[in-house]
Design a protein around this motif. Sequence first.
Motif: not given
Length: 190
Positions: A1-6, A8, A27, A57-59
């Motif tokens: 899952k994507p992390e907040q603030g990262h 990609y 990431d 999905h990946y920010n």
Amino acid sequence: KPEQGHLYVMGVDLGKINDFTVITVYDRSTNQQVYQDRFNELEWPFQKKKIKAISDHYNHALCMLDATGMDPISDDLMRGGVPIEPIKFTEQSKKDLIEKLSIFIEQKRIAMLNIEETIYEFDNFKYEKTETGRTHYGAPANKHDDIVISHALAVWSLQPLYKEVITRPKTRVQQMYEKAKINYQERENY
């Protein structure tokens, strides 16, 4: 899952019938691969929707796209709001991409997911020197290199990660302790 603030990045090597479309996501904070998908025989409209959905999905991941002969796909994705960096392959640009990927793997600057088809493609990926002295990279006949290319596209935008070593000045107490320790060791040696 994507992390907040990262942040990609996705490497996308497009294919439709004989070749595969491969989407590889890294990431950018850790240089770790977090996602991979490989498919073929899908119509372009569906592929564009899938690429956009993965980017979203990946920010809102940056999409490093093999745009060689694929300008309409690249343009449609940009109009759809996908951040695209189209890369057109030349002999030199492919060489640069593959060599950076090779260095990052050798120096352990990236962490790849352990996927059987990825290992297989990397094992079969070769280079050969032509009679003119140029280096040609690719898969042998009847093999694929789409996964390798998607990794190379993604890694192209990654930066090496370095562990920062911070040296702080020693306090007076630390300095006095070290001096006393040295004096003690010198007396023990006599």
